[in-house]
Scaffold this active site. Structure first.
Site, short mmCIF file in Angstrom:
data_model
loop_
_atom_site.label_atom_id
_atom_site.label_comp_id
_atom_site.label_asym_id
_atom_site.label_seq_id
_atom_site.Cartn_x
_atom_site.Cartn_y
_atom_site.Cartn_z
N CYS A 1 -3.33 -1.64 -9.24
CA CYS A 1 -3.29 -3.09 -9.15
C CYS A 1 -4.12 -3.56 -7.97
O CYS A 1 -4.15 -2.92 -6.92
CB CYS A 1 -1.84 -3.55 -8.96
SG CYS A 1 -0.92 -3.57 -10.51
N ASP B 1 7.08 -4.08 -3.74
CA ASP B 1 7.00 -4.28 -5.19
C ASP B 1 8.02 -5.30 -5.70
O ASP B 1 8.04 -5.61 -6.89
CB ASP B 1 7.20 -2.94 -5.94
CG ASP B 1 5.96 -2.07 -5.85
OD1 ASP B 1 4.95 -2.50 -5.25
OD2 ASP B 1 5.99 -0.93 -6.37
C1 UD1 Z 1 3.02 3.25 -3.94
C2 UD1 Z 1 3.45 2.63 -5.24
C3 UD1 Z 1 3.35 1.13 -5.19
C4 UD1 Z 1 4.09 0.58 -3.96
C5 UD1 Z 1 3.65 1.30 -2.70
C6 UD1 Z 1 4.47 0.90 -1.47
C7 UD1 Z 1 2.87 4.34 -6.86
C8 UD1 Z 1 2.00 4.74 -7.99
N1 UD1 Z 1 2.62 3.14 -6.31
O1 UD1 Z 1 1.64 2.91 -3.79
O2 UD1 Z 1 3.91 0.60 -6.38
O3 UD1 Z 1 3.78 -0.79 -3.82
O4 UD1 Z 1 3.79 2.72 -2.87
O5 UD1 Z 1 5.83 1.16 -1.70
O6 UD1 Z 1 3.80 5.03 -6.50
N2 UD1 Z 1 -2.56 3.51 3.21
C9 UD1 Z 1 -3.61 3.87 4.03
N3 UD1 Z 1 -4.22 5.07 3.77
C10 UD1 Z 1 -3.83 5.90 2.76
C11 UD1 Z 1 -2.75 5.51 1.95
C12 UD1 Z 1 -2.13 4.30 2.20
O7 UD1 Z 1 -3.99 3.15 4.94
O8 UD1 Z 1 -4.43 6.96 2.60
C13 UD1 Z 1 -1.87 2.22 3.46
C14 UD1 Z 1 -1.96 1.24 2.30
O9 UD1 Z 1 -3.15 0.50 2.34
C15 UD1 Z 1 -0.73 0.39 2.49
C16 UD1 Z 1 0.28 1.38 3.06
O10 UD1 Z 1 -0.48 2.47 3.56
O11 UD1 Z 1 -0.98 -0.60 3.46
C17 UD1 Z 1 1.30 1.88 2.09
O12 UD1 Z 1 0.66 2.36 0.92
P1 UD1 Z 1 1.26 3.55 0.05
O13 UD1 Z 1 2.67 3.73 0.41
O14 UD1 Z 1 0.34 4.70 0.13
O15 UD1 Z 1 1.16 2.94 -1.40
P2 UD1 Z 1 0.76 3.70 -2.72
O16 UD1 Z 1 1.21 5.10 -2.68
O17 UD1 Z 1 -0.65 3.39 -3.08
#
Ligand code: UD1
Length: 430
Positions: free
Chosen positions: A117, A305
């Site tokens: 998304c 979410d």
């Molecule tokens: C997962 C969920 C999503 C939910 C989110 C937070 C899935 C498929 N999706 O997304 O529905 O909204 O958790 O609960 O499970 N970040 C970084 N670097 C990285 C990874 C993340 O900076 O390598 C940041 C992101 O930009 C964000 C934060 O960390 O600000 C949290 O993201 P993350 O928990 O990783 O979300 P997703 O795993 O993508």
């Protein structure tokens, strides 16, 4: 193109069954390919993202069999390719879990750069940092992430930011690395725990999931397993808010109430009654809704979410509310659509100021992403008149039979796929 069409104003009353957690299911499906034996996964939600991942897994040679609507048998014995470039895979965020799973098992993986998304920039630097610390070389070329290692060796990995995806991905790879891995500042979401429990059921050695330090001792092989996915926290939360939106009374069954505490406490602050049972919660919204303040946070905080859903409901509350989005930078794209239905919301950076007491009126709107799409349905169900929502494939990515479940609670909502069907609904309901 399918659309939802609904006539609002009916309090939703009755019982609803919650399905398996999409976000746990995606990681568990990817993790299942790490065994050469049969892995049977139960309580798999029948939603589009899961279907896309299952097709991608089959495309690299794994056996994927759907034994009934919610059960899959996966066997990774015959995997013949470590490159996952199936045309739709980049559209789902969780495609990146195949990197961790294939890297762990085969020490190499190539996966299309993930999409998902559009809720702001979604870097994957922490996933890649984790893989590199385990000894992999990681490159991004032609839209593919390529990871390769001679040997994967356990390491101490500090996550600079709490990330669900990076925590799970590193856990997948490290479960088949040599030696001990420690993930510090790990995400504590229920689905992180579920994936750890699943991998342990296959013979992995993971301790501490659910706390911010996860310790993994790698094993050379993972065996077959039978595992049932936990209930979906966000689907449950969405139905809890559906009760609040429509002044309804809904018993939400097959949930883990503990996972819903942040959501329950906000509903209570807003004047709803929330009753907890062993595996159900009942939400009764008989009083006028009150304003409140919410900040989205990693678990056990209020989930990002659920942010569009609570913003939508707070628009109807008495008084001014403030919602602060602390996880994603661009998660208010639905506010313009809500405004067309009568909301009065001002967004400043990551904060939404919600001037309450809105009386939603039906309008033709478009779902900008999965959870915002669900929030627009809640607005439509509480609105006076008919609402039409376009781009509902976003909603179908994460909600199984959303319209059927709402109809069973008394909502007047249909999925239509033609102008004729839309007109017929309006004639009948209008
Ligand atoms: C997962 C969920 C999503 C939910 C989110 C937070 C899935 C498929 N999706 O997304 O529905 O909204 O958790 O609960 O499970 N970040 C970084 N670097 C990285 C990874 C993340 O900076 O390598 C940041 C992101 O930009 C964000 C934060 O960390 O600000 C949290 O993201 P993350 O928990 O990783 O979300 P997703 O795993 O993508």
């Amino acid at each position: 193109m399918e659309q939802y069409v609904m006539k609002g104003g009916t309090p939703l009353v009755g019982e609803v069954e919650i399905g398996g957690a999409k976000n746990a299911g995606l990681a568990i499906l990817a993790g299942a390919v790490m065994s050469d034996e049969d892995v049977v996964i139960e309580n798999v939600p029948d939603v589009k993202d899961i279907g896309v991942l299952a097709t991608a897994i089959a495309a690299i040679g794994a056996k994927v069999e759907k034994t009934d609507r919610h059960t899959m048998r996966i066997n990774g014995h015959d995997i013949s390719s470590f490159s996952v470039d199936y045309e739709y895979i980049s559209k789902i965020r969780a495609s990146y879990y195949l990197l961790g799973a294939l890297l762990g098992k085969y020490k190499q993986a190539e996966v299309a750069f993930p999409g998902g998304c559009d809720i702001g920039s979604r870097p994957i630097d922490l996933h890649l940092k984790g893989f590199r610390m385990l000894g992999a070389e990681v490159e991004i070329e032609h839209g593919l992430i390529k990871a390769k290692a001679e040997r994967l060796v356990g390491a101490q990995i500090y996550m600079d930011k709490v990330s669900v995806g990076a925590t799970i991905n590193v856990m997948l790879a490290a479960s088949m690395a040599e030696g001990k891995t420690t993930i510090e500042n790990a995400a504590k979401e229920p689905h992180v725990v579920d994936v750890a429990n699943f991998l342990n059921s296959m013979g992995a050695n993971i301790k501490g999931a659910g706390t911010d330090v996860i310790r993994i001792v790698g094993v050379p092989k993972l065996h077959g397993s039978e595992y049932s996915i936990i209930p979906d926290q966000i689907e449950a939360g969405t139905f809890m808010f559906a009760a609040a939106a429509t002044k309804g009374d809904i018993m939400i069954k097959n949930v883990i109430p503990k996972h819903l505490e942040a959501i329950s406490s906000k509903l209570i602050e807003m004047g709803c009654e929330v009753e907890e049972f062993d595996d159900a919660v009942r939400v009764v919204a008989s009083k006028p809704l009150k304003s409140t303040q919410v900040t989205t946070l990693a678990y056990p905080g209020f989930p990002t979410d659920m942010q569009p859903q609570i913003t939508t409901i707070l628009s109807m509350a008495d008084g001014t509310s403030i919602v602060t989005e602390s996880i994603f930078e661009n998660r208010y794209r639905y506010v313009d659509e809500l405004s067309r239905m009568g909301a009065s919301i001002k967004v400043e950076g990551n904060t939404a100021i919600i001037y309450g007491a809105a009386k939603y009126t039906g309008a033709h709107v478009s779902a900008p992403d999965l959870r915002a799409g669900a929030a627009l349905v809640l607005a439509g169900l509480s609105a006076e008149g008919v609402t039409v929502i376009d781009d509902i494939y976003y909603i179908q990515r994460g909600y199984e039979d959303f319209d059927r479940k709402l109809r069973e609670l008394g909502a007047t909502i249909e999925t239509v796929d033609s102008e004729k069907a839309l007109k017929k609904f309006i004639l009948k309901a209008g």
